[in-house]
Design an enzyme around this catalytic site. Structure first.
Site, short mmCIF file in Angstrom:
data_model
loop_
_atom_site.label_atom_id
_atom_site.label_comp_id
_atom_site.label_asym_id
_atom_site.label_seq_id
_atom_site.Cartn_x
_atom_site.Cartn_y
_atom_site.Cartn_z
N GLU A 62 -6.45 7.94 -0.84
CA GLU A 62 -6.46 7.15 -2.07
C GLU A 62 -7.76 7.40 -2.83
O GLU A 62 -8.78 6.76 -2.52
CB GLU A 62 -6.37 5.65 -1.75
CG GLU A 62 -5.09 5.23 -1.07
CD GLU A 62 -4.76 3.79 -1.42
OE1 GLU A 62 -3.68 3.56 -1.95
OE2 GLU A 62 -5.60 2.90 -1.18
N HIS A 111 -9.22 0.10 3.14
CA HIS A 111 -8.91 0.20 1.70
C HIS A 111 -10.23 0.21 0.93
O HIS A 111 -11.18 -0.50 1.29
CB HIS A 111 -8.03 -0.98 1.27
CG HIS A 111 -7.44 -0.77 -0.09
ND1 HIS A 111 -8.16 -0.94 -1.24
CD2 HIS A 111 -6.19 -0.39 -0.47
CE1 HIS A 111 -7.38 -0.67 -2.29
NE2 HIS A 111 -6.18 -0.33 -1.84
C1 PEP Z 1 -3.86 0.60 -3.91
O1 PEP Z 1 -4.51 -0.40 -4.21
O2 PEP Z 1 -3.80 0.96 -2.73
C2 PEP Z 1 -3.20 1.33 -4.97
C3 PEP Z 1 -2.75 2.51 -4.71
O3 PEP Z 1 -3.10 0.67 -6.18
P1 PEP Z 1 -2.35 1.23 -7.49
O4 PEP Z 1 -1.01 1.74 -7.06
O5 PEP Z 1 -2.27 0.06 -8.38
O6 PEP Z 1 -3.21 2.33 -8.03
#
Ligand code: PEP
Length: 261
Positions: free
Chosen positions: A177, A107
């Site tokens: 992400e 992450h």
């Molecule tokens: C995350 O931390 O993996 C994430 C996607 O957070 P958010 O949905 O708050 O953007």
């Protein structure tokens, strides 16, 4: 349904509670998620769910979801080492022993805030696999990477450097992400998500992973009001959800946007 490829895969909806909550909140949240989902057979036919609480609250999710096969327990991180003198760490085998079946590795909050390199993440991923767990391996570019036109190369490099030799299509899910999207309310254009997911899938196909079984999730400010076009893209196999996963109704509303699998 991916009828063209002869393979049906439910969308994977992952809650990342991060370092949030309390005993009471965790109990209420998982209760409300289960109560909400249990009356939505249509959603359960199209989605499966992973909840990743803080380690201290795992017992709550484990206990509450013991009879709900559509919820799987996950962890947010694991140690690269198997055991030993690593004060404060939790090993993959301990997580497995505590009924975790998935662990998030890589992450951006660990890559950036905790200085974890792709080599460290690869070692953690391998430890998870060795203990019999599946991983959700996160990759994603920063705003600077994006603005300088390097997003795709950065994501490809993270992917290739973090995926261990133990990884296969059955034990590894990738989460794309974009760092600038996490918690910001900003999401990439649909075409950008599609392109990045397609690139990730192509890289994994080059490793011999069967295309129809590769799972690439999108994560970054997914909410009920933006989820529908994202989650219903052929290239998107689910979502990793931070902020909105702390609200049962918001979390379930995201899953309700899934139209077909
Ligand atoms: C995350 O931390 O993996 C994430 C996607 O957070 P958010 O949905 O708050 O953007």
């Amino acid at each position: 349904m991916n009828i063209d490829k002869g393979f049906c895969m439910k969308k994977l909806i992952v809650a990342n509670w991060k370092m949030n909550g309390s005993v009471q909140l965790a109990k209420e949240l998982v209760r409300d998620i289960i109560n909400g989902l249990s009356v939505l057979p249509d959603v359960l036919g199209k989605c499966e769910f992973i909840i990743c609480p803080a380690n201290l609250y795992m017992y709550i999710v484990r206990h509450s979801s013991a009879t709900t096969p559509y919820i799987t327990l996950g962890a947010q991180d694991c140690a690269a080492e198997e055991n030993g003198a690593h004060t404060g760490d939790t090993s993959a085998s301990m997580l497995k022993d505590s009924a975790c079946r998935y662990v998030i590795v890589g992450h951006s909050e660990r890559r950036i805030d905790r200085g974890e390199t792709s080599a460290v993440i690869k070692a953690k991923a391998q430890a998870a696999h060795n203990s019999g767990m599946k991983i959700i391996l996160c990759v994603g570019e920063t705003l600077h990477d994006r603005q300088s036109g390097h997003a795709e190369n950065i994501v490809r490099t993270q992917l290739l450097e973090s995926v261990p030799e133990t990884a296969n299509v059955k034990n590894t899910v990738i989460a794309y992400e974009p760092v600038w999207s996490i918690g910001s309310g900003l999401v990439p254009e649909l075409a950008e998500i599609r392109g990045m997911h397609a690139m990730i899938a192509q890289e994994l196909e080059k490793k011999g992973w069967p295309a129809a079984e590769i799972r690439v999730l999108y994560g970054g400010s997914v909410k009920a009001d933006n989820a529908k076009p994202i989650l219903n893209m052929h290239e998107v196999h689910g979502a990793l959800i931070g902020g909105a996963s702390m609200d049962a109704a918001a979390f379930i509303a995201i899953a309700q946007t899934v139209e077909t699998v």
